[in-house]
Motif scaffolding. Sequence first.
Motif, PDB file in Angstrom:
ATOM      1  N   ALA A  97      97.621 -42.979  -9.291  1.00 26.35           N
ATOM      2  CA  ALA A  97      98.223 -41.833  -9.983  1.00 26.35           C
ATOM      3  C   ALA A  97      99.268 -41.156  -9.103  1.00 26.35           C
ATOM      4  N   GLN A  98      98.984 -41.049  -7.810  1.00 24.53           N
ATOM      5  CA  GLN A  98      99.943 -40.456  -6.881  1.00 24.53           C
ATOM      6  C   GLN A  98     101.220 -41.295  -6.832  1.00 24.53           C
ATOM      7  N   ALA A  99     101.069 -42.611  -6.714  1.00 20.22           N
ATOM      8  CA  ALA A  99     102.223 -43.500  -6.644  1.00 20.22           C
ATOM      9  C   ALA A  99     103.045 -43.440  -7.928  1.00 20.22           C
ATOM     10  N   LEU A 100     102.377 -43.481  -9.074  1.00 19.02           N
ATOM     11  CA  LEU A 100     103.086 -43.477 -10.352  1.00 19.02           C
ATOM     12  C   LEU A 100     103.825 -42.169 -10.589  1.00 19.02           C
ATOM     13  N   ALA A 156     109.137 -40.528 -11.466  1.00 19.54           N
ATOM     14  CA  ALA A 156     110.152 -39.497 -11.252  1.00 19.54           C
ATOM     15  C   ALA A 156     111.498 -40.127 -10.903  1.00 19.54           C
ATOM     16  N   LEU A 157     111.463 -41.216 -10.126  1.00 21.00           N
ATOM     17  CA  LEU A 157     112.692 -41.889  -9.745  1.00 21.00           C
ATOM     18  C   LEU A 157     113.281 -42.722 -10.882  1.00 21.00           C
ATOM     19  N   TRP A 158     112.423 -43.245 -11.743  1.00 19.10           N
ATOM     20  CA  TRP A 158     112.887 -44.176 -12.772  1.00 19.10           C
ATOM     21  C   TRP A 158     113.373 -43.482 -14.040  1.00 19.10           C
ATOM     22  N   PHE A 159     112.627 -42.535 -14.543  1.00 17.90           N
ATOM     23  CA  PHE A 159     112.977 -41.933 -15.832  1.00 17.90           C
ATOM     24  C   PHE A 159     114.022 -40.822 -15.672  1.00 17.90           C
ATOM     25  N   PRO A 160     114.951 -40.726 -16.628  1.00 21.56           N
ATOM     26  CA  PRO A 160     115.997 -39.696 -16.549  1.00 21.56           C
ATOM     27  C   PRO A 160     115.399 -38.292 -16.560  1.00 21.56           C
ATOM     28  N   ILE A 200     108.893 -30.770 -10.754  1.00 20.57           N
ATOM     29  CA  ILE A 200     109.936 -29.773 -10.991  1.00 20.57           C
ATOM     30  C   ILE A 200     111.313 -30.321 -10.651  1.00 20.57           C
ATOM     31  N   ALA A 201     111.426 -31.001  -9.522  1.00 17.79           N
ATOM     32  CA  ALA A 201     112.724 -31.499  -9.077  1.00 17.79           C
ATOM     33  C   ALA A 201     113.250 -32.633  -9.952  1.00 17.79           C
ATOM     34  N   PHE A 202     112.356 -33.505 -10.434  1.00 18.71           N
ATOM     35  CA  PHE A 202     112.766 -34.669 -11.220  1.00 18.71           C
ATOM     36  C   PHE A 202     112.253 -34.557 -12.662  1.00 18.71           C
ATOM     37  N   LEU A 203     112.193 -33.385 -13.186  1.00 18.93           N
ATOM     38  CA  LEU A 203     111.465 -33.122 -14.431  1.00 18.93           C
ATOM     39  C   LEU A 203     111.781 -34.105 -15.561  1.00 18.93           C
ATOM     40  N   ASN A 204     110.725 -34.791 -16.004  1.00 18.23           N
ATOM     41  CA  ASN A 204     110.786 -35.623 -17.211  1.00 18.23           C
ATOM     42  C   ASN A 204     109.379 -35.702 -17.777  1.00 18.23           C
ATOM     43  N   ALA A 205     109.278 -36.027 -19.059  1.00 19.10           N
ATOM     44  CA  ALA A 205     107.990 -35.977 -19.756  1.00 19.10           C
ATOM     45  C   ALA A 205     106.972 -36.952 -19.183  1.00 19.10           C
TER      46      ALA A 205
END
Length: 209
Positions: free
Chosen positions: A73-76, A81-85, A158-163
């Motif tokens: 869960a930590q890794a995902l 965050a890096l993958w999704f817009p 917060i920094a990479f916010l996506n659903a």
Amino acid sequence: MSLVLFLGIVALAWTRQWRTASIWSDYPVNADNVFVGLYILWLLVETPVAGRDADSEGKKTSDSATCLVYGTAQALTFLSALWFPSVWHSPNIAHFFGMGLFAAGGCCRLWAIRTLGKFYSHLVRTIPRHTIVDSGPYRFVRHPAYAGMLIANAGICIAFLNAVTLCIFLFALVPAILLRIRIEERVLFAIEGYSHFAQNRKRLFPGIW
């Protein structure tokens, strides 16, 4: 898992670099890359703990497989965050607030790890002559390392916010941490002095829980 996570972060960070480079064109540095660098530094600092845990393989632990769930869960959380817009289409205060929160959470966690020393482990287990540590961040809460993990990953959200990242954090990482605390405390309450230690300290955040 640390190696897989490291390779995944590098690959996704490289991809993100090309997708979002224009966002940071007016800034001296790409803050996303700074965030990735901080995360990798965090992994490297915790690597000796993982190596020490590897020496415990085959010995009795009380993890009930939660270590794998928690680590996944930590890794995902960060990989998603890096993958999704992100919903943020341009730099704003959320990026820098999230990075600050991540740094604060990471420092809290590393402070807890350093304070526990040889007693700290990613596995739920005890070692001979296990004693209660009540110094450092343990003066305030019972599980500051988990508190730091939650704060750091809230900063990522917060920094990479996506659903997707937010859902993984709320419905996978947070429950995994809460479950680990429950399992961990079954072991800890069997150690002499822990009941007294726990009486006046909340688990994660002073005055809350």
